[in-house]
Design an enzyme around this catalytic site. Structure first.
Site, mmCIF file in Angstrom:
data_model
loop_
_atom_site.group_PDB
_atom_site.id
_atom_site.type_symbol
_atom_site.label_atom_id
_atom_site.label_comp_id
_atom_site.label_asym_id
_atom_site.label_seq_id
_atom_site.Cartn_x
_atom_site.Cartn_y
_atom_site.Cartn_z
ATOM 1 N N ASP A 26 47.665 15.277 -0.637
ATOM 2 C CA ASP A 26 47.977 14.332 -1.163
ATOM 3 C C ASP A 26 48.100 13.406 -0.196
ATOM 4 O OD1 ASP A 26 50.274 13.985 -2.847
ATOM 5 O OD2 ASP A 26 51.115 13.799 -1.233
ATOM 6 N N GLU B 120 42.867 12.284 -2.799
ATOM 7 C CA GLU B 120 44.150 11.644 -4.214
ATOM 8 C C GLU B 120 44.342 10.288 -3.271
ATOM 9 O OE1 GLU B 120 48.620 11.061 -5.279
ATOM 10 O OE2 GLU B 120 48.333 12.416 -3.875
#
Length: 548
Positions: free
Chosen positions: A208, A274
Site C-alpha cells: 500500500d 501501489e
C-alpha cells in the site's frame, strides 16, 4: 498453457488475481461484516471462476477509520473478522483449491491505536518512541501552526496537533500517523512482518502507498507553496525524486532489501506496488531486484477511446519490458468508481459531483454500462501480463452511487467537510443469492445498504445462465489460461476507426470495437464475445471478441 503452479516462481507474471475486500465479501457469523471464515466458505467461487490468486485487502485489527488501512497490529487478525487460526485455515483451503494468496501490507503508517503510537504520545517530545513517527514542533509564536503546508490526501492539513503541543504527520486520515522510515526499528519491524505472513504460507504482498514511505525530513522542513502540490498528480510537473514525501529515490533501497528477504523463500514471494506515480517512474518499483510488479493506474484511468488505449497499452508494455517486469492491468478496485459506471461517464465528468447527485447527473444506463464493462474486461484479459479483478465485477456490478450520506463510512466524507462523497459506493457487500436479508452476504443485514437490483446481479441469478456476465468471466478465464503464451502482441494496422485489434504471439487475436457503429468482423473463429454479434455477423459497438 502457462505454468501457474508452485513449481514456477514466476507464476504471477501472467496470473489473474482476484481482490477480496473482506468486510464486503461474505459474512459467516451474521454480524453484518464480512470475515475470514466467510472468505474461506466462498473460495470455491474463485476457483470456479478460474482466477489464479486472491489478494486479501486489510484484515488486521483496526477501528476502520480508513476501511482497515489504519492498522493497529500488522501481525494479527481483527477479532471481528476472525483469528489467526481462521486465517491459516483460509490459506490451507486456498492452496488446496490451487489458489495463491496475497495480502495487503500497509507500511506507510499505522493506526493511532498502534502500541508504538500510544507509547509515543505517553513518552512525550524528544522521546525515542516519537522517533518512529514524524513529530515536529509547530510554527507561530506558540507553535499553533502546522510545521508545513503539506496537505492530506483526504483533505485538510497533513499535520495533527497533540495535547503537549507537538504535531505529527498523517498523509491520510488523522488516525493514520506516518511512520519514519529513516528509523532502523521501523525497517526491522516490517521485515519481521513480511516473514510472519510468508511463514504462514502467504504467496505475495500488495504494498500500500509504496511510493510514500520516505520523506525529506531535513530541517527546516520545506513548504510546497501550493496545496495542490501535495497531491500525487503534482508528480508529473516536478523533477523526478524531488517531492518531499512522494516517490523519493531513497524508497527503492527499502524494496531492494525486501526483495532479498522475499527471495529467501522457495518459491520466492511476489510483491506488487501501489504507486500512484507517472509510468516511467512507476515501473522502477517493479524491477526484478525490487518488488517485481506495480499497478498500472494509467490504464485504469484511460478513457474508452481506441487511440488513447492503444497508446497506454503500448507505453505500459514498453515500460514493463524495459524494467524487466511484467505488465499489470486493472479496471476496478476498492478506491475507484466501478468501471461498469465509470466508463460510461462523459470525458471530463467530475466523478465526485456525479456521486453527490446519486448517479443521476449524468444518468448512466446500467445495461449500456454493463455492455461496455464486459467489452473492457475481455480486452484487458487478452493483454500480456497480470490482470487484477475486483470482487463483484464478475457479476457486472456498477457503482452504488445513490448511497444516502447518512450511511457513509469513508473518512473522506467528513475530512473534506462533507464535500467529497468517498469510496463507499464500490464497497457495498456482494450479492450471492436472489433473496434473504443481505442477498446471501450473511444471515442478517450488511454494513452498507444493498440496492434492490442486487438480486438480479447475484451469483445465484447468473450461475449457469448462458450469456451472463459471470459465465462470460468463467469462459474468458478458461480460454485465457489455455491461449496465453508469452508477453508480446502485434497491432493490426488496417482496422476501422475506433477499433482496437492485436494478435498474440501464438496467433490468436483480440478485436475490440470502441466505436459507436457496427464494423466488419475479421476472418477467424470467434471463441468468446463480450456481447452477441449483430444479426448480419458484424461486430457491434462496445463489443470485444477473441478469434482463433
Amino acid at each position: 498453457m502457462p505454468d501457474l503452479s508452485s513449481r514456477n516462481p514466476d507464476w504471477w507474471r501472467q496470473a489473474v488475481v482476484y481482490q477480496v475486500y473482506p468486510r464486503s465479501f461474505a459474512d459467516a457469523d451474521g454480524d453484518g461484516f464480512g470475515d475470514i471464515r466467510g472468505v474461506t466458505e466462498r473460495l470455491a467461487h474463485l476457483a470456479a471462476l478460474g482466477v489464479d490468486a486472491l489478494w486479501l485487502s486489510p484484515f488486521y485489527p483496526s477501528e476502520l477509520a480508513d476501511g482497515g488501512y489504519d492498522v493497529a497490529d500488522h501481525r494479527d487478525v481483527d477479532p471481528r473478522l476472525g483469528t489467526l487460526d481462521d486465517f491459516d485455515a483460509m490459506v490451507e483451503e486456498a492452496h488446496r483449491l490451487g489458489l495463491k494468496v496475497m495480502v495487503d501490507i500497509v507500511p506507510n503508517h499505522t493506526s493511532h491505536q498502534h502500541a508504538w503510537f500510544r507509547q509515543a504520545l505517553a513518552d512525550g517530545p524528544g522521546s525515542a518512541a516519537r522517533e518512529r513517527y514524524v513529530f515536529r514542533d509547530g510554527r507561530g509564536a506558540h507553535g499553533e501552526l502546522p510545521p508545513t503546508d503539506w496537505q492530506s490526501v483526504f483533505g485538510g492539513s497533513a499535520w495533527q496537533r497533540v495535547p503537549d503541543g507537538q504535531w505529527y504527520l498523517h498523509l491520510f486520515a488523522a488516525q493514520q500517523p506516518d511512520l519514519n522510515w529513516a528509523h532502523d526499528e521501523v525497517r526491522a519491524d516490517f521485515r519481521t512482518t513480511l516473514r510472519f505472513w510468508a511463514d504462514r504460507g502467504v504467496d505475495g504482498f500488495r504494498v500500500d502507498v509504496a511510493h510514500a514511505l520516505v520523506k525529506d525530513l531535513a530541517e527546516p522542513l520545506r513548504d510546497l507553496g501550493d496545496p495542490a502540490l501535495s497531491g500525487e498528480e503534482a508528480l508529473s510537473g516536478m523533477p523526478p525524486g524531488s517531492h518531499p514525501f512522494y516517490d523519493r529515490d531513497e524508497v527503492h533501497e527499502i524494496y531492494r532489501d525486501w526483495r532479498q528477504l522475499l527471495d529467501s523463500y522457495s518459491p520466492p514471494r511476489m510483491a506488487v506496488a501501489e504507486a500512484w506515480v507517472p509510468g516511467p517512474r512507476r515501473v522502477l518499483y517493479a524491477r526484478p531486484d525490487e518488488l517485481g510488479q506495480a499497478f498500472n493506474f494509467e490504464y485504469l484511468q484511460a478513457p474508452w477511446d481506441a487511440r488513447e488505449l492503444r497508446r497506454v497499452i503500448g507505453d505500459s508494455l514498453a515500460q514493463a519490458h524495459a524494467a524487466g517486469a511484467s505488465a499489470t492491468w486493472v479496471l476496478s478496485n476498492h478506491d475507484v468508481v466501478r468501471h461498469a459506471s465509470r466508463l460510461m461517464l462523459p470525458p471530463g465528468t467530475d466523478e465526485n459531483a456525479w456521486l453527490l447527485s446519486g448517479g443521476h447527473a449524468p444518468a448512466v444506463d446500467r445495461a449500456a454500462g454493463l455492455r461496455r464493462a464486459r467489452a473492457a474486461t475481455l480486452l484487458m484479459l487478452a493483454l500480456p501480463g497480470s490482470a487484477y479483478v475486483y470482487q463483484g465485477e464478475e457479476l457486472g456490478l456498477p457503482e452504488v452511487a445513490d448511497l444516502p450520506v447518512t450511511v457513509l463510512q469513508d473518512p473522506i466524507w467528513e475530512q473534506t467537510g462533507r464535500v467529497r462523497k468517498g469510496r463507499d459506493g464500490c464497497r457495498v457487500p456482494l450479492p450471492w443469492t436472489t433473496g434473504g436479508p443481505s442477498y446471501g452476504f450473511g444471515d442478517s443485514g450488511a454494513w452498507l445498504p444493498q440496492p434492490d437490483w442486487f438480486a438480479e446481479c447475484s451469483v445465484e441469478a447468473q450461475d449457469g445462465v448462458e450469456g451472463s456476465t459471470l459465465e462470460l468471466y468463467r469462459r474468458a478465464l478458461r480460454l485465457r489460461r489455455k491461449l496465453l503464451e508469452g508477453e508480446f502482441l502485434t497491432w493490426a494496422e488496417d482496422g476501422p476507426e475506433g477499433v482496437l485489434a492485436f494478435a498474440r504471439s501464438d496467433g490468436w487475436r483480440c478485436v475490440a470495437n470502441l466505436s459507436g457503429a457496427p464494423v466488419p468482423l475479421p476472418a477467424g473463429e470467434v471463441v468468446v464475445s463480450s456481447s452477441p454479434l449483430e444479426a448480419d455477423g458484424r461486430l457491434g459497438p462496445d463489443t470485444t471478441v477473441w478469434l482463433t
